[in-house]
Design an enzyme around this catalytic site. Structure first.
Site, PDB file in Angstrom:
ATOM      1  N   GLU A   1      -5.458  18.656   5.500  1.00 32.71           N
ATOM      2  CA  GLU A   1      -4.290  17.782   5.641  1.00 32.71           C
ATOM      3  C   GLU A   1      -3.163  18.260   4.733  1.00 32.71           C
ATOM      4  O   GLU A   1      -3.379  19.003   3.768  1.00 32.71           O
ATOM      5  CB  GLU A   1      -4.671  16.334   5.287  1.00 32.71           C
ATOM      6  CG  GLU A   1      -5.747  15.766   6.217  1.00 32.71           C
ATOM      7  CD  GLU A   1      -6.007  14.284   6.047  1.00 32.71           C
ATOM      8  OE1 GLU A   1      -6.083  13.581   7.064  1.00 32.71           O
ATOM      9  OE2 GLU A   1      -6.158  13.829   4.908  1.00 32.71           O
TER      10      GLU A   1
ATOM     11  N   TRP B   1       0.822  -1.222   0.000  1.00 32.29           N
ATOM     12  CA  TRP B   1       0.000   0.000   0.000  1.00 32.29           C
ATOM     13  C   TRP B   1       0.852   1.267   0.000  1.00 32.29           C
ATOM     14  O   TRP B   1       1.895   1.324   0.674  1.00 32.29           O
ATOM     15  CB  TRP B   1      -0.877  -0.004   1.256  1.00 32.29           C
ATOM     16  CG  TRP B   1      -1.489   1.334   1.558  1.00 32.29           C
ATOM     17  CD1 TRP B   1      -0.960   2.322   2.340  1.00 32.29           C
ATOM     18  CD2 TRP B   1      -2.745   1.821   1.075  1.00 32.29           C
ATOM     19  NE1 TRP B   1      -1.814   3.406   2.375  1.00 32.29           N
ATOM     20  CE2 TRP B   1      -2.925   3.115   1.602  1.00 32.29           C
ATOM     21  CE3 TRP B   1      -3.737   1.288   0.245  1.00 32.29           C
ATOM     22  CZ2 TRP B   1      -4.049   3.884   1.341  1.00 32.29           C
ATOM     23  CZ3 TRP B   1      -4.864   2.061  -0.016  1.00 32.29           C
ATOM     24  CH2 TRP B   1      -5.011   3.341   0.528  1.00 32.29           C
TER      25      TRP B   1
ATOM     26  N   ASP C   1       0.109   9.220   0.786  1.00 32.40           N
ATOM     27  CA  ASP C   1       0.774  10.509   0.517  1.00 32.40           C
ATOM     28  C   ASP C   1       2.277  10.439   0.178  1.00 32.40           C
ATOM     29  O   ASP C   1       3.017   9.709   0.832  1.00 32.40           O
ATOM     30  CB  ASP C   1       0.717  11.411   1.756  1.00 32.40           C
ATOM     31  CG  ASP C   1      -0.608  11.415   2.437  1.00 32.40           C
ATOM     32  OD1 ASP C   1      -1.576  10.857   1.907  1.00 32.40           O
ATOM     33  OD2 ASP C   1      -0.677  11.973   3.554  1.00 32.40           O
TER      34      ASP C   1
HETATM   35  C1  FRU Z   1      -3.527  12.314   4.289  1.00 29.11           C
HETATM   36  C2  FRU Z   1      -3.231  11.676   5.638  1.00 29.11           C
HETATM   37  C3  FRU Z   1      -2.342  12.569   6.452  1.00 29.11           C
HETATM   38  C4  FRU Z   1      -1.692  11.604   7.393  1.00 29.11           C
HETATM   39  C5  FRU Z   1      -1.542  10.380   6.530  1.00 29.11           C
HETATM   40  C6  FRU Z   1      -1.717   9.079   7.255  1.00 29.11           C
HETATM   41  O1  FRU Z   1      -3.858  11.396   3.301  1.00 29.11           O
HETATM   42  O2  FRU Z   1      -4.431  11.408   6.307  1.00 29.11           O
HETATM   43  O3  FRU Z   1      -2.996  13.631   7.100  1.00 29.11           O
HETATM   44  O4  FRU Z   1      -0.457  12.065   7.871  1.00 29.11           O
HETATM   45  O5  FRU Z   1      -2.515  10.467   5.517  1.00 29.11           O
HETATM   46  O6  FRU Z   1      -1.492   7.996   6.393  1.00 29.11           O
END
Ligand code: FRU
Length: 476
Positions: A211, A26, A29
C-alpha cells in the site's frame, strides 16, 4: 480495554501537542502532503462521522512550522457510493491540466482512489484513480467531471502518488495493485491522461499487501559520495509484514529513468517501531525529502484507548543517504523536532556514572538525549506515576551485543497490543560503538532517533500518571 473504559478527560490527556491528531474523529494515512505558498498542508484519511474506519474522506490541516496544526474543513468528502482513499497533491504550476481558467495561477491537483461501493451502478467494488482540483490554494476542492481518470477494472488498485520528472518533462504516477504485490507506474503530460510505463515487484517484500507507495529522489552525501550524487528510493507500506509486526513501512534504494524503477538492494525498514505506516513525502520540497507517517498499526488501530479522536501522525522526518568509504549507502533520517520542547541532556551515562533521576510533568512534551554503550550497558527508564498509583515504564535498553530496543510492554495503564511491545532491534555497524539517542515524548506519541539518524522508532504508549521520572540505570 475498550475506549469507553476511560473518561473523556483521560483520553484528552493522551492527546499529543506536536503530532497531528484529528479533532474528534478517526484518522489513518497521510494524504496529499504538500508545501505550498510557504505552508505545509496535510490531508489525511478521515471518517468525518466517527472514531472508527469508514466513510473515508480527506480531512485537512495546515501548519507554518510542522509542529502546530490548524484544522480546515473536510477537503474531499465521500458520497454514498464512493469513498475517497489515499493519494497525493501536486501544484500544476504551468496549468498543464487546464483545470485553472486561462491566465489564472496553476491549480493544486489531488489524486485519490475512488473506492466504489458494492452497490455502485457501473463500478461495483472497483478501485480507480480520480482527480479533484483547487484554485484557492487548497481549501475548496472541485471533483473533476471526467473521473475516474485511470481504471484497470481492479478491486485493489490504489494510492496514487504523483510527481514531476524534469528530465523527461513528464508527470509520474506511482500506484499499487495491493494484493498482487506490484507497483504500477504511469506517466502523463497533462495530469489527465496516463500511459502505463512499468511495473515493479520485489521477492523480499512479500509479507503482506502493498500500500501507499512513494518514489523519491534523495541526495547522497558522505565520504564515499560523488559531487551532486542522488539515488531514488521507493517507499512502500505492507500489511502485515512490518518490521515490528503488523503493518509497517520499508524502503528500497535504486534508480529511476523516468519510466522504470530498478533496485538491486534488499528492503530496509523505514521505521523500527510498530507505529509508522503509509509514510509518504511532502510535494514541493527541495533537497532532503520530508516524510510523515500514520502513527498506528492496522493490527490494533481500532483499539487505541482514545475516543472520540483516534490516531496521530508521526513527527515529520527528513530522509537522506550517506555513502560510506566502501560506497555502501546508509539511510539517515532526522526527526523534525519542535524548537520549544523541554530537553533533558543525559549525556554519556556510562562515562560520567550519573544515576540521577529527573521528574517531569508527563502532560508536557519533552525530549531526552544521551548515549548508550555496549561496554557498560545501561537503560533509559521513563516511569509514569501519579503519587500512589503503580508506575508504568517505557524502557530504552542496549544489550551486550550493542542492540537497542524500545520496550513499551509495561507502558500502558491497561493492557494494550502485547504482541507489538518491542521495536525491531537497532544494531550499529560496529557492535561496540556508542549509540546516541534522541527520544521525543509527546504524551501518547513516542519518536526516537538513534545513532545520528540511522534508526528511527515510532511507538504509541498509553500510561496513567501525570508525572514522569527519567533515569539512566544499569541494564538488567
Ligand atoms: C492504507 C490504506 C490504503 C487505502 C486507505 C483506505 O492504510 O489501506 O491502501 O487507500 O488505507 O483508508
Amino acid at each position: 480495554m475498550t475506549p469507553t473504559a476511560l473518561s473523556a478527560s483521560r483520553t484528552e490527556l493522551f492527546r499529543p501537542r506536536f503530532h497531528l491528531t484529528p479533532e474528534a474523529t478517526w484518522m489513518n494515512d497521510p494524504n496529499g502532503l504538500i508545501r505550498y505558498d510557504g505552508r505545509w498542508h496535510a490531508f489525511y484519511q478521515n471518517n468525518p462521522h466517527g472514531s472508527l474506519w469508514g466513510n473515508l474522506s480527506w480531512g485537512h490541516a495546515v501548519s507554518d512550522d510542522l509542529a502546530t496544526w490548524t484544522h480546515l474543513p473536510v477537503a474531499l468528502p465521500c458520497s454514498e457510493n464512493e469513498m475517497i482513499f489515499s493519494g497525493s497533491v501536486v501544484h500544476d504550476a504551468a496549468n498543464s491540466s487546464g483545470l485553472a481558467a486561462p491566465g489564472e495561477p496553476g491549480p493544486l491537483v489531488a489524486f485519490y482512489t475512488s473506492a466504489y461501493s458494492e452497490s455502485h451502478p457501473t463500478r461495483a467494488g472497483i478501485q480507480a484513480q480520480s482527480i479533484a482540483y483547487s484554485t484557492d490554494g487548497g481549501t475548496v476542492w472541485t471533483y473533476y467531471e471526467g473521473n475516474p481518470i485511470l481504471d484497470r477494472d481492479s478491486k485493489n488498485f490504489r494510492d496514487p502518488k504523483v510527481f514531476f520528472h524534469p528530465e523527461t518533462e513528464r508527470w509520474v504516477m506511482v500506484t499499487v495493485e495491493a494484493v498482487d504485490y506490484r507497483v504500477h507506474l504511469f506517466t502523463s503530460s497533462d495530469l489527465l491522461t496516463w500511459e502505463p510505463s512499468s511495473t515493479f515487484a520485489h521477492p523480499e517484500v512479500d509479507g503482506g499487501i502493498w500500500e501507499c507507495p512513494d518514489l523519491l529522489r534523495v541526495p547522497v552525501s558522505g565520504p564515499g559520495a560523488r559531487p551532486g550524487q542522488e539515488a531514488w528510493v521507493l517507499v512502500l507500506s505492507t500489511n502485515p509484514g512490518g518490521p515490528a509486526g503488523g503493518s509497517g513501512t520499508y524502503l528500497l534504494i535504486g534508480d529511476f529513468d523516468g519510466r522504470r524503477f530498478s533496485s538491486e538492494g534488499s528492503p530496509r525498514p523505514l521505521d523500527l517501531g510498530p507505529d509508522c505506516y503509509a509514510a509518504v513525502s511532502f510535494s514541493g520540497v527541495e533537497g532532503d525529502p520530508v516524510l510523515l507517517g500514520w502513527m498506528n498499526n492496522w493490527a490494533y488501530a481500532t483499539q487505541t484507548p482514545t475516543d472520540p479522536w483516534r490516531s496521530a501522525m508521526t513527527l515529520p522526518r527528513t530522509l537522506h543517504l550517506a555513502a560510506t568509504v566502501d560506497g555502501s549507502l546508509e539511510v539517515i533520517q532526522h526527526l523534525v523536532v519542535p524548537s520549544e520542547i523541554r530537553t533533558l541532556e543525559l549525556g554519556d551515562g556510562a562515562a560520567d556514572g550519573s544515576s540521577e533521576s529527573t521528574m517531569l510533568d508527563a502532560e508536557e512534551p519533552f525530549r531526552v538525549r544521551g548515549t548508550l554503550s555496549a561496554l557498560d550497558p545501561q537503560q533509559l527508564v521513563l516511569r509514569f506515576a501519579d503519587g500512589s498509583s503503580q508506575a508504568q515504564t517505557l524502557v530504552l535498553s542496549m544489550d551486550a551485543q550493542g542492540r537497542v530496543v524500545l520496550d513499551r510492554s509495561a507502558a500502558h495503564a491497561a493492557p494494550f497490543a502485547p504482541d507489538h511491545s518491542l521495536s525491531h532491534p537497532y544494531a550499529p555497524r560496529v557492535p561496540s560503538d556508542r549509540v546516541s539517542y534522541d527520544l521525543i515524548v509527546d504524551r501518547s506519541c513516542i519518536d526516537l532517533e538513534l545513532d545520528g539518524g540511522r534508526g528511527v522508532v515510532s511507538q504509541q504508549i498509553f500510561p496513567g500518571g501525570s508525572e514522569v521520572t527519567v533515569s539512566l540505570e544499569p541494564a538488567e
